[in-house]
Design an enzyme around this catalytic site. Structure first.
Site, PDB file in Angstrom:
ATOM      1  N   GLU A  76       0.180 -26.388  10.083  1.00  0.00           N
ATOM      2  CA  GLU A  76      -0.082 -25.445  11.156  1.00  0.00           C
ATOM      3  C   GLU A  76       1.195 -24.729  11.598  1.00  0.00           C
ATOM      4  O   GLU A  76       1.189 -23.533  11.829  1.00  0.00           O
ATOM      5  CB  GLU A  76      -0.703 -26.226  12.331  1.00  0.00           C
ATOM      6  CG  GLU A  76      -1.037 -25.400  13.543  1.00  0.00           C
ATOM      7  CD  GLU A  76      -2.293 -24.572  13.355  1.00  0.00           C
ATOM      8  OE1 GLU A  76      -2.913 -24.681  12.284  1.00  0.00           O
ATOM      9  OE2 GLU A  76      -2.633 -23.804  14.269  1.00  0.00           O
ATOM     10  N   ASP A  77       2.243 -25.487  11.741  1.00  0.00           N
ATOM     11  CA  ASP A  77       3.416 -24.953  12.437  1.00  0.00           C
ATOM     12  C   ASP A  77       4.622 -24.626  11.552  1.00  0.00           C
ATOM     13  O   ASP A  77       5.634 -24.165  12.054  1.00  0.00           O
ATOM     14  CB  ASP A  77       3.889 -25.957  13.506  1.00  0.00           C
ATOM     15  CG  ASP A  77       2.820 -26.191  14.556  1.00  0.00           C
ATOM     16  OD1 ASP A  77       1.966 -25.302  14.711  1.00  0.00           O
ATOM     17  OD2 ASP A  77       2.842 -27.243  15.206  1.00  0.00           O
TER      18      ASP A  77
END
Ligand code: MN
Length: 714
Positions: A76-77
């Site tokens: 996600e990051d």
């Protein structure tokens, strides 16, 4: 931060065959991927996945789960990709990380109405591999531990609420009590800090009063057990503030003694010892009746096993005890994770033969076979969220509400506008009172009207903050409107009495003198009786009012009749005539509303009276009323019941005896139907209040000749 070797050591400590290499690779990979990112706390971002991994090592989870924890935010990051993770860490880890990432994305879109659907997706994810959920729970736990670093209050509250609504119950349902309690308490701290503080304060006081009582009791218990040759370990434990608070809330008790807040655990080598230990304890100290529970022969659905009992222990205190083996203890603390030890790490859920988590399997099966959300709920008989109910809109949308919620909460949960325009509800197709508590799986249709707003009395009928605040906001405005209208009418009459024609224009000169900006402000003050109409008049017509015009300020526009004797109702302007509605026979204790009828005063109806529908278009005739707390308990209220009775000799005599024995007084009795086998009666009974009436209903129910008894309303 946990060092790389520390993490590996921890895993190796419970799983000697752990893949050390993979753990090291994951540590380095995640650290590099997150690079210089930081958390709100200012810590390097990598500290977060590391802590999550740490939490999972205390649950003794397998290498792939720990690796997943380290990697859980990389998709996600960071720039990391699925393929990359798949290549380096293998397909299983890639799938797990992907599962956690998907769950995290759900969170971002979480609004009240989406929550239920999210929850369903949670279960779908979990069904593929329960470890996804374990990582997610650990992730949430660490985020909750660091919640105070998030600067925005509304974000903190949303996360805390979601934790309370979804994650804590989920942890509990998975048997992870420790985690559940910590999640709840962290959320509690954000959602109701004042309440938590008051619990802590009380705890401190009790502690200071009783000293090291936990130790003293634990020692006494242990001595008794060891003397009987039971190799017992006794642990005393203070309950968490939220657990105490919930107990106080649901049971409406205050905690007085330390024993209300300490639980003791007796841990013994085997099942036989559990029963022996309880025997010894019951022989030594008096057992509190009704408190012994055997969850060993009948485990809870989440596989919790223990014996529970309460005794009047040493120091004459009530002592709550849970007696269990070491294995049971581990399962009670760690739940599903306890089964995920390295020994029987087979194929996730489906492969584990004899997996005791039947409920999980049931849900998985449901998800495979039934696809409608409705069916899903019906079949699983969701006790998953013991403190929530799931209901449906007519379109089949799922709405999650706290237990105790009513159709009003439902309406507000769907949309504020729907709540404001709600006048009635159909539950599963049937017209039901708005105060009805919703149950899991109910289909709810809200009946609405354009004209009316929420009634003030609803405030006591709702369970959600959203509904409550909307009702309050509306009520406040409605009151002001009411005062304004009243003030206007008072001024009109005052003008009339003085022989002057009223118009707003003629009133204007008074505004400045009395320092108001708008006529509305003046009306409101007059309506509230803060300002008398005489003062307004003398400001306008000093000549005419010199001799003192008749005082016309104050309230009553309605005729000043006396209330019926014995009726004590709050929320009324003194002097108004009060009538008890002849349709629904409200009794003290019923939820009531007043309907204003010009020239006749106020008629009091029960909140669910069918007659009220006639008034749905005239909101200003509705009045917020409630029974006075100090209403004397004397007979004098009449309730009506319909009784269906078997047509037998003496049947009538029996019911009149029962009514008399229970302190009721038959004031009227009418035979409505008579058949060969049954007859039906309408009976008016004088009682003190609704509770009294219900007692009589219950007593009649218990009588053999009576087939049905019900209260008649409307
Ligand atoms: Mn995370």
């Amino acid at each position: 931060m946990i060092r790389q070797y520390e993490l590996v050591d921890r895993v190796k400590g419970y799983d000697p065959n752990a893949d050390e290499d993979l753990l090291n690779k994951a540590y380095v990979f995640a650290m590099k991927a997150h690079g210089s990112q930081t958390r709100h706390s200012g810590d390097p971002y990598f500290a977060h996945p590391l802590e999550v991994a740490g939490i999972l090592t205390s649950l003794r989870l397998d290498t792939n789960t720990i690796v997943t924890a380290l990697l859980h935010d990389t998709l996600e990051d960071t720039h990391a990709t699925y393929d990359e993770i798949n290549d380096i860490f293998g397909g299983e880890v890639a799938k797990l990380v992907d599962g956690v990432t998907k769950l995290s994305k759900l969170e971002l879109t979480s609004e009240a109405s989406k929550q239920a659907e999210n929850f369903r997706k949670l279960l779908v994810a979990m069904s593929k591999d329960v470890r996804v959920l374990l990582v997610k729970l650990a992730d949430r736990l660490h985020n909750m531990r660091t919640l105070n670093f998030i600067p925005k209050e509304d974000k903190r509250r949303r996360i805390a609420q979601e934790t309370m609504d979804i994650y804590a119950p989920l942890a509990g349902r998975m048997g992870m009590q420790e985690m559940r309690e910590e999640l709840e308490d962290l959320a509690f701290q954000e959602l109701n800090p004042a309440a938590r503080k008051s619990v802590l304060k009380r705890l401190e006081f009790l502690r200071s009063e009783s000293g090291d009582i936990i130790d003293r009791i634990a020692r006494a218990l242990k001595k008794e057990l060891v003397d009987s040759d039971i190799d017992a370990q006794v642990l005393g434990r203070e309950k968490r503030p939220f657990s105490i608070w919930r107990k106080m809330e649901t049971k409406a008790i205050s905690f007085e003694q330390l024993s209300d807040i300490i639980g003791f655990r007796v841990i013994v080598p085997n099942v036989e010892d559990c029963y022996r230990a309880v025997g010894v304890l019951h022989r030594t100290w008096a057992a509190v009746p009704g408190r012994f529970k055997d969850y060993i022969s009948t485990p809870k659905r989440n596989d919790y096993r223990s014996l529970h009992t309460t005794v009047i222990g040493p120091e004459k205190q009530r002592v709550e005890l849970q007696v269990r083996t070491h294995e049971m203890h581990q399962i009670a603390e760690m739940g599903v994770a306890a089964h995920w030890s390295y020994k029987d790490r087979v194929n996730g859920l489906s492969g584990a033969n004899g997996n005791p988590f039947r409920w999980l399997r049931d849900i998985v099966e449901m998800l495979e076979h039934g696809d409608s959300a409705e069916e899903f709920l019906e079949h699983t008989k969701l006790e998953m969220f013991q403190d929530q109910v799931f209901c449906f809109t007519p379109k089949g949308e799922l709405i999650a509400l706290p237990r105790g919620a009513t159709p009003i909460d439902f309406a507000y949960a769907v949309h504020t506008e729907l709540g404001d325009s709600c006048v009635g509800a159909k539950i599963n197709g049937r017209h039901m009172p708005l105060g009805t508590r919703l149950r899991n799986g109910d289909g709810v249709e809200i009946i609405r009207t354009k004209m009316r707003g929420p009634l003030p009395a609803w405030e006591s009928m709702v369970a959600t903050g959203k509904a409550r605040s909307a009702i309050r906001r509306f009520t406040r405005q409605a009151k002001i409107d009411e005062f304004r209208q009243l003030g206007l009418e008072i001024m009109e009459r005052a003008f009339e009495k003085l022989g002057e024609k009223f118009s707003e224009k003629r009133l204007r000169p008074a505004l400045k003198k009395l320092s108001f900006k708008k006529p509305e402000e003046l009306y409101i003050e007059v309506g509230k009786a803060e300002l008398s109409s005489a003062d307004v008049l003398s400001a306008l017509f000093p000549q005419k009012t010199k001799n003192g015009a008749e005082e016309t300020a104050g309230r009553p526009i309605l005729p000043d009749k006396r209330g019926e004797p014995g009726v004590a109702i709050k929320g009324l302007t003194p002097g108004l005539a009060v009538h008890i509605a002849p349709c629904c026979y409200p009794l003290p204790g019923d939820r009531i509303v007043g309907i204003k009828t010009p020239g006749r005063g106020i008629t009091v109806h029960t909140i669910d009276c069918a007659t009220l529908e006639q008034f749905s278009d005239v909101p200003d005739r509705w009045l917020d009323v409630s029974w006075s707390d100090d209403a004397e308990s004397t007979l004098g209220f009449s309730g009506r019941m319909r009784i269906v009775l078997e047509n037998e000799v003496g049947a009538l005599g029996t019911i009149s005896t029962i009514i008399a024995e229970n302190g009721g007084n038959i004031s009227n009795l009418k035979l409505t139907t008579r058949r060969v086998d049954f007859f039906e009666l309408l009976v008016d009974i004088e009682v003190t209040d609704a509770k009294h009436f219900n007692t009589i209903v219950a007593a009649l129910h218990a009588s053999s000749g009576v087939s049905t008894v019900e209260r008649v309303r409307g």
